[in-house]
Design a protein around this motif. Structure first.
Motif, PDB file in Angstrom:
ATOM      1  N   THR A  95      15.536 -25.937 -93.741  1.00 49.00           N
ATOM      2  CA  THR A  95      16.197 -26.641 -92.640  1.00 49.00           C
ATOM      3  C   THR A  95      16.571 -28.028 -93.129  1.00 49.00           C
ATOM      4  O   THR A  95      15.729 -28.735 -93.693  1.00 49.00           O
ATOM      5  CB  THR A  95      15.280 -26.774 -91.413  1.00 49.00           C
ATOM      6  N   PHE A  97      18.856 -31.704 -92.130  1.00 54.30           N
ATOM      7  CA  PHE A  97      19.680 -32.549 -91.277  1.00 54.30           C
ATOM      8  C   PHE A  97      20.618 -33.307 -92.202  1.00 54.30           C
ATOM      9  O   PHE A  97      20.211 -34.245 -92.890  1.00 54.30           O
ATOM     10  CB  PHE A  97      18.804 -33.497 -90.449  1.00 54.30           C
ATOM     11  N   SER A 136      19.373 -23.475 -92.601  1.00 61.04           N
ATOM     12  CA  SER A 136      19.687 -23.993 -91.273  1.00 61.04           C
ATOM     13  C   SER A 136      20.159 -25.440 -91.377  1.00 61.04           C
ATOM     14  O   SER A 136      19.405 -26.309 -91.838  1.00 61.04           O
ATOM     15  CB  SER A 136      18.442 -23.899 -90.388  1.00 61.04           C
ATOM     16  N   HIS A 138      21.740 -28.966 -89.608  1.00 60.39           N
ATOM     17  CA  HIS A 138      21.875 -29.774 -88.405  1.00 60.39           C
ATOM     18  C   HIS A 138      22.546 -31.086 -88.795  1.00 60.39           C
ATOM     19  O   HIS A 138      22.598 -31.450 -89.970  1.00 60.39           O
ATOM     20  CB  HIS A 138      20.505 -30.031 -87.777  1.00 60.39           C
ATOM     21  N   LYS A 162      25.443 -31.207 -80.449  1.00 61.41           N
ATOM     22  CA  LYS A 162      23.996 -31.048 -80.690  1.00 61.41           C
ATOM     23  C   LYS A 162      23.547 -31.868 -81.900  1.00 61.41           C
ATOM     24  O   LYS A 162      22.883 -31.361 -82.810  1.00 61.41           O
ATOM     25  CB  LYS A 162      23.643 -29.567 -80.861  1.00 61.41           C
ATOM     26  N   GLY A 164      21.354 -33.958 -84.127  1.00 64.59           N
ATOM     27  CA  GLY A 164      19.901 -33.955 -84.197  1.00 64.59           C
ATOM     28  C   GLY A 164      19.286 -35.335 -84.311  1.00 64.59           C
ATOM     29  O   GLY A 164      18.283 -35.645 -83.667  1.00 64.59           O
TER      30      GLY A 164
END
Length: 381
Positions: A95, A97, A136, A138, A162, A164
């Motif tokens: 994940t 960002f 993933s 973000h 959305k 983050g």
């Protein structure tokens, strides 16, 4: 059709202990964790390697490195995103960002840099929707306070995106990360080939820019984060006063505090402290700020970020294990802690029902060797 993977003969890193056992991935989730071996048909022998949650990266400049592989070279965005995605998957990050700058400088004769955030975010979101990314992704908006176009660029985003994280980035020379003007000059001139005369012009331009727009930009960025529903982060806090201000603004994460004083203030205010894994691996800050090891030894380090070296994230976690003598705690700085502080409650720990994001790794001396990585139960590396 049910998709199942059985991993056995592994050292499984749970929130508070390491067990020898087996783990089952089924339909994208962790379906079972048990001690002992598994006799299930097709079970994969992990040969005593570790299984831990997939790593979670909150702040990385790696995408920008792929966008600009050389000074003044702009690489196609989609190619950069794909290369970035594959590199992170190979280091165990499941994940991320993606840090994208908002706020540009368009009038300085010393150094101009234009807007790209909206286009880049659109491309990441489109590629995510198309299912071509392995991990993933973000969005993390890096709000450059000392810029000219921050307000208008942030207005291009909204709750539907959305977002983050929004981080407040003030790179005005003479404070925060660049209290030492000599360090700032070395950084700018080294990165951009700027002359002494050009540097003086650029420094004075930034001073004027911050004086004119800094307060308004900071207020606008804080308001935008609230409008997006994003986690608000500060950046390079140096003094207790700066941390107190961050707390009043609603900051929940402090990225790379530069002093022990700031880290102590974050702890008092309940703000999670992120430090750079490269700082830990190198043994100190390249900007002359506080060493991550010092904060770790003082129990003032909550989360690690790979910052500008993706592979440093796991290596940094193993260094924390050497310092603390506690592997689950060390790995929590790159898994459970970042997940919790940005509201991702479906990942970050190995627990039945959580997302099947995990990594198999061994060690070579003090270095991690990533063997396999799964995202939602599917092997991606």
């Amino acid at each position: 059709m049910t998709q199942e993977t059985v991993l056995t003969n592994a050292r499984i890193v749970l929130p508070t202990e390491v067990i020898e056992g087996s783990l089952v991935l089924r339909d994208g989730r962790i379906a079972d964790i048990s001690q002992g071996g598994s006799a299930a048909a097709g079970a994969q022998d992990c040969e005593g390697d570790y299984l831990c949650p997939g790593l979670i990266e909150l702040h990385t400049d790696n995408l920008e490195r792929h966008m600009t592989p050389r000074p003044k070279v702009d690489w196609p965005h989609r190619a950069a995103i794909l290369a970035h995605d594959r590199e992170l998957a190979g280091t165990g990050i499941t994940t991320v960002f993606d840090a994208i700058r908002v706020g540009s400088i368009v009038s300085s004769s010393s150094r101009r840099y234009g807007k790209y955030a909206r286009q880049m975010a659109d491309e990441i979101l489109e590629m995510r929707e198309a299912g071509v990314l392995k991990i993933s992704h973000h969005i993390h908006l890096r709000a450059e306070i000392c810029s000219e176009t921050l307000v208008e660029e942030m207005a291009e985003f909204g709750p539907a995106d959305k977002i983050g994280i929004v981080s407040l980035m003030d790179h005005t020379p003479g404070q925060r990360q660049f209290r030492d003007l000599g360090k700032f000059k070395d950084y700018v001139c080294g990165k951009h080939g700027m002359s002494d005369e050009g540097f003086d012009e650029y420094r004075d331009f930034l001073y004027g820019l911050q004086a004119r727009l800094g307060t308004a930009h900071e207020s606008a960025a804080v308001a935008a984060a609230m409008r997006y529903g994003a986690t608000l982060a500060s950046h390079d806090d140096t003094t207790a006063e700066q941390v107190d201000k961050s707390h009043l603004q609603g900051v929940r994460i402090a990225e790379f505090p530069t002093t022990v004083e700031a880290a102590e203030a974050c702890h008092r205010q309940g703000i999670a402290t992120i430090m750079g894994a490269p700082n830990l691996v190198r043994g100190g800050s390249h900007s002359g700020n506080v060493a991550a090891r010092e904060l770790a030894e003082g129990d003032r380090l909550d989360i690690l970020s790979s910052d500008y070296v993706p592979a440093a994230l796991m290596q940094g976690a193993l260094i924390l294990n050497e310092i603390w003598g506690d592997l689950p705690r060390a790995l929590a700085t790159v898994t459970a802690n970042p997940a919790r502080h940005v509201g991702l409650e479906d990942r970050g720990v190995l627990e039945v029902g959580r997302r099947g994001d995990l990594m198999r790794f061994a060690t070579l001396g003090h270095h991690p060797v990533v063997k396999s990585v799964w995202v939602q139960g599917a092997r991606v590396s």
